[in-house]
Design a protein around this motif. Structure first.
Motif, mmCIF file in Angstrom:
data_model
loop_
_atom_site.group_PDB
_atom_site.id
_atom_site.type_symbol
_atom_site.label_atom_id
_atom_site.label_comp_id
_atom_site.label_asym_id
_atom_site.label_seq_id
_atom_site.Cartn_x
_atom_site.Cartn_y
_atom_site.Cartn_z
ATOM 1 N N VAL A 374 0.847 -1.186 0.000
ATOM 2 C CA VAL A 374 0.000 0.000 0.000
ATOM 3 C C VAL A 374 0.888 1.244 0.000
ATOM 4 C CG1 VAL A 374 -1.794 1.291 1.213
ATOM 5 C CG2 VAL A 374 -1.800 -1.222 1.239
ATOM 6 N N ILE A 375 0.627 2.143 -0.941
ATOM 7 C CA ILE A 375 1.404 3.377 -1.002
ATOM 8 C C ILE A 375 0.480 4.584 -0.928
ATOM 9 C CG2 ILE A 375 3.288 2.307 -2.290
ATOM 10 C CD1 ILE A 375 2.262 3.754 -4.805
ATOM 11 N N TYR A 376 0.928 5.592 -0.230
ATOM 12 C CA TYR A 376 0.249 6.882 -0.116
ATOM 13 C C TYR A 376 1.265 7.949 -0.526
ATOM 14 C CZ TYR A 376 -2.770 4.343 3.242
ATOM 15 O OH TYR A 376 -3.590 3.445 3.871
ATOM 16 N N PRO A 377 1.015 8.711 -1.581
ATOM 17 C CA PRO A 377 -0.124 8.658 -2.492
ATOM 18 C C PRO A 377 0.081 7.588 -3.562
ATOM 19 C CG PRO A 377 1.370 10.380 -3.197
ATOM 20 C CD PRO A 377 1.947 9.817 -1.925
ATOM 21 N N ALA A 405 -4.323 6.937 -2.661
ATOM 22 C CA ALA A 405 -3.623 5.733 -2.209
ATOM 23 C C ALA A 405 -3.845 4.644 -3.240
ATOM 24 C CB ALA A 405 -4.129 5.287 -0.845
ATOM 25 N N SER A 406 -2.971 3.660 -3.256
ATOM 26 C CA SER A 406 -3.171 2.511 -4.135
ATOM 27 C C SER A 406 -2.413 1.304 -3.605
ATOM 28 C CB SER A 406 -2.734 2.817 -5.573
ATOM 29 O OG SER A 406 -1.339 3.024 -5.642
ATOM 30 N N VAL A 407 -2.799 0.147 -4.119
ATOM 31 C CA VAL A 407 -2.118 -1.107 -3.806
ATOM 32 C C VAL A 407 -1.319 -1.511 -5.038
ATOM 33 C CG1 VAL A 407 -2.392 -3.506 -3.103
ATOM 34 C CG2 VAL A 407 -4.005 -1.763 -2.294
ATOM 35 N N GLY A 437 -1.286 0.299 -10.340
ATOM 36 C CA GLY A 437 -1.790 -0.414 -9.193
ATOM 37 C C GLY A 437 -3.303 -0.376 -9.166
ATOM 38 N N GLN A 438 -3.880 -0.660 -8.002
ATOM 39 C CA GLN A 438 -5.330 -0.678 -7.850
ATOM 40 C C GLN A 438 -5.741 0.209 -6.681
ATOM 41 O OE1 GLN A 438 -5.642 -4.948 -7.356
ATOM 42 N NE2 GLN A 438 -6.578 -5.171 -9.371
ATOM 43 N N TYR A 439 -7.009 0.660 -6.725
ATOM 44 C CA TYR A 439 -7.519 1.465 -5.621
ATOM 45 C C TYR A 439 -7.423 0.683 -4.317
ATOM 46 C CZ TYR A 439 -9.394 4.904 -8.870
ATOM 47 O OH TYR A 439 -9.527 5.870 -9.832
ATOM 48 N N LEU A 440 -7.128 1.392 -3.255
ATOM 49 C CA LEU A 440 -7.085 0.795 -1.924
ATOM 50 C C LEU A 440 -8.512 0.707 -1.393
ATOM 51 C CD1 LEU A 440 -5.610 -0.204 0.600
ATOM 52 C CD2 LEU A 440 -5.325 2.193 1.278
ATOM 53 N N LYS A 441 -8.971 -0.510 -1.147
ATOM 54 C CA LYS A 441 -10.327 -0.716 -0.679
ATOM 55 C C LYS A 441 -10.528 0.010 0.643
ATOM 56 C CE LYS A 441 -13.732 -4.372 0.136
ATOM 57 N NZ LYS A 441 -13.963 -5.827 0.176
ATOM 58 N N GLY A 442 -11.613 0.760 0.729
ATOM 59 C CA GLY A 442 -11.928 1.487 1.950
ATOM 60 C C GLY A 442 -11.343 2.883 2.003
ATOM 61 N N PHE A 443 -10.415 3.189 1.099
ATOM 62 C CA PHE A 443 -9.846 4.543 1.074
ATOM 63 C C PHE A 443 -10.531 5.348 -0.015
ATOM 64 C CE2 PHE A 443 -6.931 7.827 -0.375
ATOM 65 C CZ PHE A 443 -6.455 8.359 0.808
ATOM 66 N N LYS A 444 -10.917 6.559 0.293
ATOM 67 C CA LYS A 444 -11.567 7.422 -0.692
ATOM 68 C C LYS A 444 -10.594 8.492 -1.147
ATOM 69 C CE LYS A 444 -14.658 9.324 -3.252
ATOM 70 N NZ LYS A 444 -13.649 10.188 -3.918
#
Length: 928
Positions: A374-377, A405-407, A437-444
């Protein structure tokens, strides 16, 4: 919080001290430097890119009366244009100039929106087959309009009539600067002192980044481009041709007091696989300063070394005079996709502020093969191309950011497999789960606007917006700031306090900034909407909205599928410079504080191998009690206490990040009070984590069987061998005919991988309808060597492609012949069988050839240089007694069999005549 990983995140600096005054030439500004008051004559208003208007008619007192003067829907004017809109309008003398995504230019009456003229590229159908479609505007220079097109042309248009004056291929001045090699143009040039200054996009495709200047007659203004990174297959690019990057894809800034130009660069490629481009990858993710008149380097500063997350420095830099410590200082500043802000001395590049946090959460552990990280941003930012504004009245810089954020799952391949990807000619990003990558589930994903006090380097205030900010900020001398969001809302705020004073729902996602101008004695605010597919589900409209005091207050429904609630009001943050490793307490964002990273420790047979980690949860700095948490997949039974505190158990013996999230805020309280709906949403969006954690010499000749054998060695000046021959791509040939079987002349054939990662364009078909092109293998690894492609043909305004879901299949490591038949424009290409397989491929390497007099000699046979640079040629015996010299051909060439270093080369690879760019006259030897 994460380790700082100093070896990975070294801030690399190189300062070149100018020993003499910058090159001559008048520093006098032309019309684009200091346009008439009320004009908006270049991307950032002025060439320093400060995006600050001197106009004062629209004020904090009357901005609430701002309404829509007119709106122009370009898709209704021309239904063929591509949807999506990122254009930054120019306004010159009452005429508004802007672009659509596929390089159409519109000139409008700035006060009414009436179309004066429209220009389209003659080959506009080609853009329908591109994998990228975007254009952010035009340049105005010496009375004409200039456009840089997707397919790497510079175009000059008469500003009054819209008539084409001239156009040139950028590759005529910048070798290989072609769309087929991965380059594209998406942003406008900057006009300074009768020159056009511009780079190009393409870092993701491993291009070699450059920056170049053209005169307004489209002849080169410099003798050669400024290259940001080494040549192909040299230094850290040695492993393959798609190792590269460092492209400058956003507008530059010019200091008219010194004649220096500043631009920034993209990341190294492959984006997510640093092992394939070892080292610090200097001058990628950097700000570079050149003499604008000569292209000579003055200084450069790198914001992120050995980037493995795709964190470009892509925000257009700004140059301005600011007060620090009570003294005026000339400054260049920029914010990055990593979410950090930097400021440098404009003359020397000396750092003033570094790594000032602009976004709330900055955590990006090293990627791990086959494992989600998981990376931010996310690699979209942070600060993408979103331009900043500097307001001299408040001495503040205003940024519009994306809080994302993304995975990311790094490709799980062996070193040999990774290298093979490059040798196949693949565009290899090094990630398994999508290009970014893909969207981080639960993060908006959301956005924010902040103000940085340049005197202190600290964030003065900040507020959140519902969707990521992509279009940037514009400020005015009356104390207003304007920014449009992915939720479709244009907002005006007070630059001193950050208080939102006015907002308007345009109905379409916004990914561009405002241009502020006067026409007919009134002050207007213009912004385009439609957005981009990579943010806020945009890319489905192309609209211009222009606002004026007293205009219509009627708003449109918000775009479908985007957040529409502002998360917070502005508040001071304390900001400051620092590594950005800990969780932020920025306004409107709930934050975890989880202490310093834990070091992995040895597993103990006498212990439970768990460590306790204490943390706190806050909202705007205030403790949140009663929130229930999840760590990894485990739901903590205890809620946060009255101080927002909690304790987690984690495995201290394994290198792993343990994500922490709020799963229930229904009973959460702040200072004993229940949370409001918006506060609950903010708390539920909190994310945290616990971290546990690379000349022709030695000539001799003798008579041999079948001819004269010549041997030698090629090397660089330091004695090292040149890059060995390697696979470049695969050749595609064929013929395009119409339904009657007649040849189609001047058509362009496009091949594009189905993932849209890579596309190539053929040369226009000849009088017999023949074309030659090349194609890459798929960017995706597969056990099946069959690679499906979309194929298209474009001629003028007409585009032809196969019916939906009908593609052609090329065999990996094989070239092909593909004949195509087109009919009427509304009919698709006829379905064809798979291409005819042809042995051979296109290779690149240094091939040594012989010259007698001025004519190349056709050798009987020869070899590619081996990895030490040794080569051999067998020449005809008829040359006995003659003195020969050598040429070296490095351009890609077709070989009917595999080309291997030190082994036999295809005879067709040697030139029958020397090209103008072929080096010759190296070494000499008298043949026996």
């Amino acid at each position: 919080m994460l380790p700082r990983l100093r070896s990975k995140l070294t801030i690399l600096a190189l300062t070149v001290v100018a020993g003499a005054a910058l090159a001559g030439g008048s520093l006098a500004a032309n019309s684009a430097t200091s346009g008439a008051v009320g004009d908006w004559s270049t991307f950032g208003g002025t060439v320093d890119q400060n995006r600050h208007s001197p106009l004062t008619d629209i004020t904090p007192a009357n901005v609430g009366q701002l309404g829509l003067a007119y709106s122009v829907d370009f898709a209704k004017l021309d239904p063929t244009i591509k949807k999506g809109q990122q254009s930054f309008p120019l306004i010159i003398g009452g005429t508004l100039y802007m672009t659509t995504a596929d390089d159409h230019i519109y000139a409008l009456d700035a006060a009414t929106g009436t179309v004066k003229w429209m220009w389209q590229p003659a080959n506009r159908a080609v853009f329908k087959n591109f994998g990228v479609v975007a254009n952010r505007g035009v340049a105005y220079c010496d009375g004409n309009i200039y456009l840089a097109t997707l397919d790497m042309h510079l175009v000059e248009i008469d500003a009054s009539t819209g008539k084409l004056i001239r156009q040139v291929l950028m590759s005529q001045a910048v070798p290989n600067a072609s769309a087929s090699f991965g380059y594209s143009e998406t942003s406008p040039a900057v006009c300074y002192d009768h020159t056009l200054l511009i780079g190009a996009a393409g870092s993701d495709y491993g291009v070699r980044g450059f920056f170049m200047a053209w005169k307004t007659d489209l002849s080169p203004a410099w003798s050669h481009p400024y290259w940001t990174i080494p040549p192909e297959q040299q230094s850290w690019r040695r492993l393959g041709r798609t190792v590269g990057g460092g492209a400058d894809w956003t507008p530059s800034a010019v200091d008219t007091t010194t004649g220096m130009v500043y631009f920034d660069t993209g990341p190294p490629a492959p984006l997510y696989e640093p092992s394939l481009r070892p080292g610090l990858n200097p001058r990628t993710d950097s700000v570079i300063a050149l003499d604008a008149h000569t292209g000579k380097q003055v200084w450069w500063q790198q914001q992120l070394a050995n980037d493995q997350w795709g964190y470009d420095t892509s925000q257009p830099p700004m140059v301005y005079t600011a007060k620090i410590g009570g003294k005026s200082q000339r400054i260049v500043s920029v914010a990055t996709k990593e979410g950090l802000w930097f400021a440098y001395d404009a003359k020397t590049g000396r750092p003033i502020y570094q790594r000032v946090k602009v976004i709330d959460q900055i955590e990006h552990p090293s990627l791990r093969p086959g494992q989600p990280v998981v990376i931010y941003p996310s690699s979209l930012g942070g600060l993408n191309y979103s331009p900043a504004s500097y307001d001299p009245t408040t001495n503040r810089v205003f940024n519009a950011a994306a809080e994302t954020a993304s995975v990311v799952v790094q490709s799980k391949l062996t070193a040999a497999e990774k290298t093979r990807h490059l040798l196949k000619g693949d565009v290899f990003l090094g990630v398994e789960n999508g290009n970014f990558g893909q969207y981080l589930k639960g993060f908006k994903d959301h956005g924010s606007i902040d103000a940085i006090d340049v005197a202190t380097g600290q964030v003065a205030w900040k507020f959140s917006t519902p969707e990521p900010e992509r279009g940037g900020v514009t400020t005015t001398a009356s104390g207003l700031g304007f920014a449009g969001d992915g939720d479709g809302v244009l907002r005006a705020f007070d630059t001193k306090t950050g208080t939102i004073l006015w907002h308007f729902q345009t109905g379409h996602q916004i990914a561009a900034g405002t241009s502020i101008f006067t026409a007919g004695g009134k002050e207007y605010v213009a912004i385009t909407s439609g957005g981009t597919p990579t943010s806020s589900n945009g890319g489905f409209a192309s609209v211009l909205d222009v606002f004026v005091v007293g205009g219509s207050q009627k708003e449109l429904p918000p775009p479908v599928g985007v957040a529409t609630t502002v998360a917070s009001a502005p508040a001071g943050t304390g900001g400051g410079s620092g590594s950005g490793g800990s969780a932020s307490k920025a306004a409107g964002s709930a934050a975890f504080s989880l202490g310093l990273p834990k070091a992995v420790r040895a597993w103990r047979s006498d212990g439970d191998n768990y460590d306790e980690v204490a943390g706190t949860l806050t909202l705007d700095g205030k403790p949140v009690a009663g929130a229930k948490l999840k760590v990894d997949a485990y739901r903590e039974p205890q809620a946060t206490d009255s101080s927002g505190g909690f304790t987690l158990e984690i495995d201290g013996t394994m290198a792993q990040r343990h994500p922490v999230a709020v799963i229930d805020a229904s009973h959460a309280r702040i200072a004993g009070h229940a949370l409001t709906a918006s506060q609950r949403d903010a708390v539920l969006s909190a994310r945290g984590g616990v971290n546990v954690g690379f000349q022709v010499t030695g000539l001799h000749a003798h008579k041999g069987q079948g001819g004269i054998v010549v041997q030698g060695r090629v090397s660089l000046a330091d004695g090292s061998a040149p890059p060995a021959v390697s696979l470049y791509s695969y050749r595609l040939t064929g013929r395009v005919v119409n339904a009657a079987g007649q040849p189609v002349v001047g058509a362009t054939v496009t091949t594009r991988t189905l993932d849209r990662d890579y596309w190539t364009l053929s040369e226009p078909t000849d009088k017999n309808g023949n074309y030659t092109s090349f194609f890459t293998a798929s960017a995706e690894e597969s056990t099946d060597p069959q690679v499906p492609f979309a194929v298209g043909v474009a001629k003028g305004a007409n585009s032809y492609s196969f019916p939906l879901n009908v593609n052609v299949v090329f065999q990996r490591l094989r070239s092909a012949k593909l004949d195509l038949t087109i009919s009427t424009p509304d009919k698709p290409l006829q379905k064809v069988a798979d291409p005819v397989v042809q042995p051979g491929a296109i290779y690149q390497g240094t091939l040594v050839g012989a010259v007698s007099g001025s004519r190349p000699i056709a050798p009987l046979s020869g070899t590619w240089p081996d990895r030490k640079g040794n080569f051999s040629l067998v020449l005809p015996s008829s040359l006995a007694g003659k003195t020969i010299s050598f040429y070296e051909a490095g351009a890609p060439r077709f070989s009917a069999f595999n080309a291997v270093a030190g082994k036999k080369a295809d005879r067709s690879s040697w030139s029958t005549q020397l090209g103008l760019s072929t080096p010759r006259g190296y070494g000499s030897i008298k043949l026996p």
